[in-house]
Design a protein around this motif. Structure first.
Motif, PDB file in Angstrom:
ATOM      1  N   SER A   1      15.654  26.775 -40.197  1.00 41.66           N
ATOM      2  CA  SER A   1      15.505  25.713 -41.555  1.00 41.66           C
ATOM      3  C   SER A   1      16.947  24.092 -41.233  1.00 41.66           C
ATOM      4  O   SER A   1      17.490  24.843 -41.059  1.00 41.66           O
ATOM      5  CB  SER A   1      16.101  26.567 -42.968  1.00 41.66           C
ATOM      6  N   SER A   2      16.029  23.200 -42.011  1.00 48.56           N
ATOM      7  CA  SER A   2      17.482  22.853 -41.115  1.00 48.56           C
ATOM      8  C   SER A   2      17.643  22.004 -43.313  1.00 48.56           C
ATOM      9  O   SER A   2      18.387  21.566 -43.198  1.00 48.56           O
ATOM     10  CB  SER A   2      16.249  20.936 -41.657  1.00 48.56           C
TER      11      SER A   2
ATOM     12  N   GLN B   1      22.738  22.434 -46.635  1.00 49.99           N
ATOM     13  CA  GLN B   1      23.366  21.700 -46.040  1.00 49.99           C
ATOM     14  C   GLN B   1      22.614  20.332 -46.754  1.00 49.99           C
ATOM     15  O   GLN B   1      23.544  19.254 -47.097  1.00 49.99           O
ATOM     16  CB  GLN B   1      22.745  21.835 -44.772  1.00 49.99           C
TER      17      GLN B   1
END
Length: 275
Positions: free
Chosen positions: A114-115, A157
């Motif tokens: 996952s980003s 993030q």
């Protein structure tokens, strides 16, 4: 001894025991056609004394823990810290442990690809047991000690928010009366970090939700820190998007952590100016 071997031994130690399927998913890409190399390598590590394997006939599964020779490898990995002892208890305990490992592996694999998220911390039950959550129950006038099955932290993030969760793995092997006591304890906490209940099926999910609602009404407490989902939805492909039933509110997903906050949330965020 390869780097992968060292990683496997370290994982088994860090997890405080896990199943063959967990190692296969993390080190052999999880594909069924890679199972033969996985089993061959694990068999070698067991024969050499780096791993210990216990067969659970009822499940046809092996539970792996560090072997006697693992100590020399782990002494370098733990960098002089006191090495923890990993005890194998009853088959029921091991079944529960394997289910907790399922959740951890799902989160690790999902966040690796996952980003949006990082899994920044995982705390085992053995560590949480050293400092249980203690709450005063006004009904019994006694202290209730809570020891979750695990705790973990996700970092979004995109927003910089950090969300802390407790995990309760429910195999429907304990009565709803016992669950009621735990729910009361969690509802009485001052810290509202979500408690994630992973249950076997929708029937159990509804039953725990109803108990949580009843206890919240009795205590005049906010029930939205109790989240419940079924185990079938907790896979590496779905764990970030599966709906969690939030008691007393609309369902949420972990993906929601990556979205801007528009109103007060039941989740406690900390760091980087988060909630």
């Amino acid at each position: 001894m390869t780097q992968r071997d060292l990683g496997i031994i370290s994982m088994v130690y860090d997890y405080e025991g896990c199943g063959v399927e967990h190692i296969r998913q993390l080190f052999f890409h999880g594909a069924s056609n890679r199972s033969i190399p996985c089993y061959r390598r694990l068999s070698y590590l067991v024969k050499q004394g780096y791993l210990r394997s216990l067969l659970l006939p009822a499940l046809n599964k092996h539970f792996l823990t560090p072997g006697t020779k693992a100590r020399s490898v782990l002494s370098r990995l733990v960098q002089g810290c006191e090495m923890k002892r990993i005890r194998i208890d009853s088959p029921l305990y091991i079944m529960h442990k394997l289910a907790v490992c399922d959740v951890r592996v799902a989160l690790e694999l999902a966040t690796k690809t996952s980003s949006l998220f990082l899994l920044t911390e995982w705390v085992n039950e053995s560590v949480l047991r050293r400092a249980p959550v203690s709450v005063a129950d006004p009904e019994t006038t006694k202290q209730t000690l809570l020891i979750p099955d695990a705790a973990f932290t996700l970092l979004a993030q995109t927003t910089g928010r950090r969300a802390e969760f407790y995990l309760e793995m429910d195999l429907a092997t304990v009565s709803l009366k016992a669950i009621r006591g735990r729910l009361r304890g969690y509802l009485l906490r001052k810290q509202p970090s979500p408690v994630l209940f992973v249950v076997p099926d929708a029937k159990r999910q509804t039953a725990i939700m109803q108990v949580a609602l009843a206890e919240a009404a009795r205590l005049k407490a906010n029930p939205t820190s109790i989240w419940i989902t079924t185990k079938a939805g907790v896979t590496s492909e779905t764990v970030l998007s599966v709906p969690w039933l939030v008691v007393g509110a609309q369902p949420v997903t972990l993906h929601g952590l990556a979205e801007p906050i528009k109103e007060e949330s039941a989740v406690v965020f900390s760091g980087n100016g988060g909630q």
